[in-house]
Design a protein around this motif. Structure first.
Motif, PDB file in Angstrom:
ATOM      1  N   ARG A  26      67.081  36.284  -6.391  1.00 21.43           N
ATOM      2  CA  ARG A  26      67.652  35.338  -7.357  1.00 21.43           C
ATOM      3  C   ARG A  26      68.393  35.996  -8.509  1.00 21.43           C
ATOM      4  O   ARG A  26      69.345  35.425  -9.040  1.00 21.43           O
ATOM      5  CB  ARG A  26      66.548  34.432  -7.896  1.00 21.43           C
ATOM      6  N   VAL A  27      67.942  37.180  -8.920  1.00 17.44           N
ATOM      7  CA  VAL A  27      68.590  37.844 -10.055  1.00 17.44           C
ATOM      8  C   VAL A  27      69.712  38.771  -9.587  1.00 17.44           C
ATOM      9  O   VAL A  27      70.848  38.687 -10.062  1.00 17.44           O
ATOM     10  CB  VAL A  27      67.561  38.631 -10.891  1.00 17.44           C
ATOM     11  N   LEU A  28      69.396  39.642  -8.637  1.00 17.08           N
ATOM     12  CA  LEU A  28      70.386  40.613  -8.178  1.00 17.08           C
ATOM     13  C   LEU A  28      71.279  40.080  -7.060  1.00 17.08           C
ATOM     14  O   LEU A  28      72.299  40.686  -6.735  1.00 17.08           O
ATOM     15  CB  LEU A  28      69.675  41.884  -7.703  1.00 17.08           C
ATOM     16  N   ARG A  29      70.877  38.955  -6.472  1.00 20.13           N
ATOM     17  CA  ARG A  29      71.665  38.312  -5.412  1.00 20.13           C
ATOM     18  C   ARG A  29      71.888  39.233  -4.213  1.00 20.13           C
ATOM     19  O   ARG A  29      72.947  39.203  -3.575  1.00 20.13           O
ATOM     20  CB  ARG A  29      73.026  37.850  -5.956  1.00 20.13           C
ATOM     21  N   LEU A  30      70.895  40.059  -3.915  1.00 19.37           N
ATOM     22  CA  LEU A  30      71.010  40.904  -2.731  1.00 19.37           C
ATOM     23  C   LEU A  30      70.712  40.070  -1.488  1.00 19.37           C
ATOM     24  O   LEU A  30      70.054  39.035  -1.561  1.00 19.37           O
ATOM     25  CB  LEU A  30      70.047  42.088  -2.834  1.00 19.37           C
ATOM     26  N   LYS A  31      71.172  40.551  -0.360  1.00 18.33           N
ATOM     27  CA  LYS A  31      71.045  39.758   0.866  1.00 18.33           C
ATOM     28  C   LYS A  31      70.698  40.650   2.051  1.00 18.33           C
ATOM     29  O   LYS A  31      70.667  41.887   1.939  1.00 18.33           O
ATOM     30  CB  LYS A  31      72.341  38.998   1.130  1.00 18.33           C
ATOM     31  N   VAL A  49      66.363  48.836   4.300  1.00 17.71           N
ATOM     32  CA  VAL A  49      67.381  47.797   4.440  1.00 17.71           C
ATOM     33  C   VAL A  49      66.695  46.433   4.424  1.00 17.71           C
ATOM     34  O   VAL A  49      65.646  46.248   5.057  1.00 17.71           O
ATOM     35  CB  VAL A  49      68.167  47.978   5.761  1.00 17.71           C
ATOM     36  N   ILE A  50      67.275  45.485   3.701  1.00 18.50           N
ATOM     37  CA  ILE A  50      66.705  44.142   3.632  1.00 18.50           C
ATOM     38  C   ILE A  50      66.821  43.473   4.999  1.00 18.50           C
ATOM     39  O   ILE A  50      67.923  43.258   5.514  1.00 18.50           O
ATOM     40  CB  ILE A  50      67.418  43.292   2.562  1.00 18.50           C
ATOM     41  N   ALA A  51      65.655  43.152   5.581  1.00 23.92           N
ATOM     42  CA  ALA A  51      65.635  42.503   6.891  1.00 23.92           C
ATOM     43  C   ALA A  51      65.548  40.989   6.760  1.00 23.92           C
ATOM     44  O   ALA A  51      66.053  40.251   7.608  1.00 23.92           O
ATOM     45  CB  ALA A  51      64.462  43.025   7.720  1.00 23.92           C
ATOM     46  N   ASP A  52      64.896  40.516   5.697  1.00 25.91           N
ATOM     47  CA  ASP A  52      64.752  39.077   5.464  1.00 25.91           C
ATOM     48  C   ASP A  52      64.701  38.851   3.959  1.00 25.91           C
ATOM     49  O   ASP A  52      63.714  39.180   3.306  1.00 25.91           O
ATOM     50  CB  ASP A  52      63.480  38.551   6.131  1.00 25.91           C
ATOM     51  N   ALA A  53      65.768  38.284   3.391  1.00 24.39           N
ATOM     52  CA  ALA A  53      65.871  38.095   1.943  1.00 24.39           C
ATOM     53  C   ALA A  53      65.155  36.813   1.520  1.00 24.39           C
ATOM     54  O   ALA A  53      65.763  35.877   0.998  1.00 24.39           O
ATOM     55  CB  ALA A  53      67.333  38.070   1.517  1.00 24.39           C
ATOM     56  N   HIS A  54      63.845  36.781   1.707  1.00 22.80           N
ATOM     57  CA  HIS A  54      63.044  35.614   1.337  1.00 22.80           C
ATOM     58  C   HIS A  54      62.661  35.721  -0.132  1.00 22.80           C
ATOM     59  O   HIS A  54      62.275  36.789  -0.614  1.00 22.80           O
ATOM     60  CB  HIS A  54      61.791  35.534   2.210  1.00 22.80           C
ATOM     61  N   VAL A  55      62.734  34.620  -0.866  1.00 22.75           N
ATOM     62  CA  VAL A  55      62.531  34.645  -2.308  1.00 22.75           C
ATOM     63  C   VAL A  55      61.085  34.947  -2.700  1.00 22.75           C
ATOM     64  O   VAL A  55      60.824  35.384  -3.827  1.00 22.75           O
ATOM     65  CB  VAL A  55      62.992  33.308  -2.933  1.00 22.75           C
ATOM     66  N   LYS A  56      60.127  34.743  -1.797  1.00 23.40           N
ATOM     67  CA  LYS A  56      58.726  35.000  -2.129  1.00 23.40           C
ATOM     68  C   LYS A  56      58.151  36.227  -1.427  1.00 23.40           C
ATOM     69  O   LYS A  56      57.219  36.845  -1.936  1.00 23.40           O
ATOM     70  CB  LYS A  56      57.866  33.778  -1.801  1.00 23.40           C
ATOM     71  N   HIS A  57      58.666  36.544  -0.262  1.00 19.75           N
ATOM     72  CA  HIS A  57      58.163  37.722   0.456  1.00 19.75           C
ATOM     73  C   HIS A  57      59.304  38.358   1.240  1.00 19.75           C
ATOM     74  O   HIS A  57      59.426  38.197   2.450  1.00 19.75           O
ATOM     75  CB  HIS A  57      56.973  37.379   1.359  1.00 19.75           C
TER      76      HIS A  57
END
Length: 234
Positions: A26-31, A49-57
């Motif tokens: 939400r802050v850095l808007r990474l995906k 590497v981000i595999a799943d950009a879930h806001v809670k986990h």
């Protein structure tokens, strides 16, 4: 590159906690597909590497250890009475972390004005300060301890108590180098005379932190900075 905090991973995949996940998404808007770096608080520095950009986990994959950071060459334990105003305590923890403190024990003393703390909040301060200062080691935060109980715990290395009572005290600039230090820092009203006697009976030596009377949080930072320069870390 923005730095994140993870528990030491056991394989090539790791899930960030809710605070780190929310900041990432939400802050850095990474995906998904973006690369991040993270530290584990125990000296490990990782890239993944981000595999799943879930806001809670948020799940991080392809984790690999970049390096293992050397710890500072001494163990610095601050046993300090929490300040009445919690923002001053939080500021102290932040700066002590930046200066390399190893361990912190909040002390409940006779003159303590604050008798409770919020460990979860303080842990967040430590994590944030570790990342901000680009360190890979997070200080250990112990539970709040009664002063007398703390003195009864076996402890090696040099042991010092900073106080404002008259009498002979060693200046912090003159204490010898060591692999381990424990410093007792009292509340705004200082330690009681009885507490000072108890500490000295437990082999804590009286310490002078200059000629000025310092606030609790200032005294703690003074100690951290002095030890850093004592060991020529700058």
């Amino acid at each position: 590159m923005k730095l994140f905090y993870i528990a030491r991973p056991e394989d090539e995949t790791m899930v960030l906690d809710e605070n780190e996940s929310k900041h990432l998404v939400r802050v850095l808007r990474l995906k998904q597909g973006d690369t991040i770096e993270a530290v584990d608080g125990e000296g490990g520095w990782y890239r993944g590497v981000i595999a799943d950009a879930h806001v809670k986990h948020c799940r991080i994959g392809e984790l690999r250890l970049l390096r293992r950071e050397d710890p500072i060459p001494y163990h610095l334990h601050l046993a300090v009475a929490p300040t009445k105003q919690m923002d001053r305590m939080e500021w102290m923890l932040e700066k002590a972390t930046e200066l390399g403190v190893s361990e912190i024990t909040p002390l409940l003393c006779m003159h303590s004005e604050r008798k409770t703390i919020k460990p979860e909040r303080l842990e967040k301060i430590l994590v944030s300060a570790m990342k901000q200062s680009l360190r890979a080691y997070k200080p250990r935060l112990n539970p709040l301890r009664e002063f007398r109980d703390f003195l009864m715990e076996p402890r090696g290395g040099q042991k010092w108590i900073a106080h404002c009572f008259p009498g002979k005290r060693s200046d912090i600039s003159s204490i010898p180098g060591s692999a381990s230090y424990t410093f007792l820092i009292g509340p705004e009203g200082d330690f009681s005379e009885d507490e000072l006697k108890q500490a000295m009976a437990s082999c804590y030596k009286p310490l002078l932190l200059g000629e000025s009377r310092l606030r609790t949080e200032t005294a703690a930072i003074y100690v951290c900075a002095s030890m850093r320069f004592r060991h020529a870390l700058g």
